[in-house]
Scaffold this motif. Sequence first.
Motif, mmCIF file in Angstrom:
data_model
loop_
_atom_site.group_PDB
_atom_site.id
_atom_site.type_symbol
_atom_site.label_atom_id
_atom_site.label_comp_id
_atom_site.label_asym_id
_atom_site.label_seq_id
_atom_site.Cartn_x
_atom_site.Cartn_y
_atom_site.Cartn_z
ATOM 1 N N ASN A 45 0.538 -0.671 0.361
ATOM 2 C CA ASN A 45 0.096 0.283 0.247
ATOM 3 C C ASN A 45 0.827 0.865 -0.335
ATOM 4 O O ASN A 45 1.418 1.456 1.694
ATOM 5 C CB ASN A 45 -0.982 -0.112 1.516
ATOM 6 C CG ASN A 45 -1.384 0.921 0.855
ATOM 7 O OD1 ASN A 45 -2.253 1.889 0.241
ATOM 8 N ND2 ASN A 45 -1.912 1.829 2.268
ATOM 9 N N LEU A 46 1.230 1.688 -0.821
ATOM 10 C CA LEU A 46 1.588 3.184 -1.227
ATOM 11 C C LEU A 46 0.817 4.494 -1.862
ATOM 12 O O LEU A 46 0.552 3.710 -2.356
ATOM 13 C CB LEU A 46 2.747 2.955 -1.923
ATOM 14 C CG LEU A 46 4.226 1.482 -1.734
ATOM 15 C CD1 LEU A 46 5.843 2.357 -2.487
ATOM 16 C CD2 LEU A 46 4.306 1.788 -0.591
ATOM 17 N N PRO A 47 1.668 5.163 -1.835
ATOM 18 C CA PRO A 47 1.073 6.467 -2.427
ATOM 19 C C PRO A 47 2.040 6.448 -3.427
ATOM 20 O O PRO A 47 2.962 6.790 -3.403
ATOM 21 C CB PRO A 47 1.337 7.346 -0.860
ATOM 22 C CG PRO A 47 1.845 6.870 -0.369
ATOM 23 C CD PRO A 47 2.661 5.903 -0.249
ATOM 24 N N GLU A 48 0.960 8.248 -4.401
ATOM 25 C CA GLU A 48 1.796 8.162 -5.474
ATOM 26 C C GLU A 48 2.901 9.393 -5.019
ATOM 27 O O GLU A 48 4.107 10.012 -6.086
ATOM 28 C CB GLU A 48 0.961 8.720 -6.542
ATOM 29 C CG GLU A 48 -0.267 7.635 -7.544
ATOM 30 C CD GLU A 48 -1.415 8.224 -7.685
ATOM 31 O OE1 GLU A 48 -0.343 9.393 -8.519
ATOM 32 O OE2 GLU A 48 -1.886 7.640 -9.089
ATOM 33 N N SER A 49 2.687 10.071 -4.197
ATOM 34 C CA SER A 49 2.852 11.027 -3.531
ATOM 35 C C SER A 49 3.160 10.984 -1.983
ATOM 36 O O SER A 49 2.380 11.115 -1.019
ATOM 37 C CB SER A 49 2.728 12.719 -4.136
ATOM 38 O OG SER A 49 1.453 12.578 -3.560
ATOM 39 N N VAL A 50 4.716 12.104 -1.671
ATOM 40 C CA VAL A 50 4.316 11.916 -0.175
ATOM 41 C C VAL A 50 4.847 13.717 0.532
ATOM 42 O O VAL A 50 5.631 14.770 0.098
ATOM 43 C CB VAL A 50 5.584 11.107 1.038
ATOM 44 C CG1 VAL A 50 5.999 11.972 1.639
ATOM 45 C CG2 VAL A 50 4.564 9.867 1.159
#
Length: 295
Positions: free
Chosen positions: A2-7
């Motif tokens: 589960n990884l976001p596109e941006s941080v």
Amino acid sequence: MNLPESVKIIEVGPRDGLQNEKNVISTKMKRQFIDGLMESGLHDIEISSFVSPKWVPQMGDSKELARYYAGIQGTIFLAPNKKGIETALEMNCKKLAVFVGVSDSFNKRNINKTTSESMKELEPLIRTLKNEGVFVRACISTSFYCPYEGIIHPERTVQLCKQFEQFGVDELSVADTIGMATPKESYRLFSEIQDSTENILLTAHFHDTRKMALSNIFACLQAGINRFDASAGGIGGCPFAKGATGNVATEDVVYMLERMGIRTGVNLPKLKETIQLIAPHLSNTITSGYYTVEA
């Protein structure tokens, strides 16, 4: 995974990083440091703190820095009490941070109040700030462990977060102040906070005392967190927590995230140049991975 596109990286080096620095850093150098951070793509930055120079000499130029940066979007100033908040409003600061420790023992050594006493004092101040249209960030210390009380049960931290939400704060910065949290504990706590709060920004703040900060950040990504505090060069510490080393290094966080395909908007070579600028003025050597290894 589960990884976001941006941080979003919130840079805390100029305030949280330098406040415990033994060497006196000139205002001119601080400005060069802050300007370099902005040029590298870091726009949400803790600039300084409106506290008594008697207790935190390094923050004695907070008003001067506010004259330069208070009107810039994203800049954050810490205002821990009524006097500090009044000064911040006079300086037209639009984004303020308040703080409290989950642990009574830590809180009393820090500001000579229990946690409940601090919250009672902060509630009307936060409501006043919101009426003035100020963005309020609540920094929560000892969210996992306390140097005096040991382990902090997650429910205590969750309840404090919910209380801040009721006060109307915009953001919670939840900190592993002494760097003892494990990835499993980080995943659990941030998952529980997310399940218990609504419509509030949630930021994770890790210290790298036991070299687990990046692992904890990865665990938080799995819990759906996409905001992290970090300090350029890993500078910082905590004067009230013996043995607590600096914050996780911004450059290491950015390097890990970018290698994983997660956008941060940060230019690493420019960030390294900025760290090289401040490094000779610090009492400790920069030892972060990207800074010491990468060309």
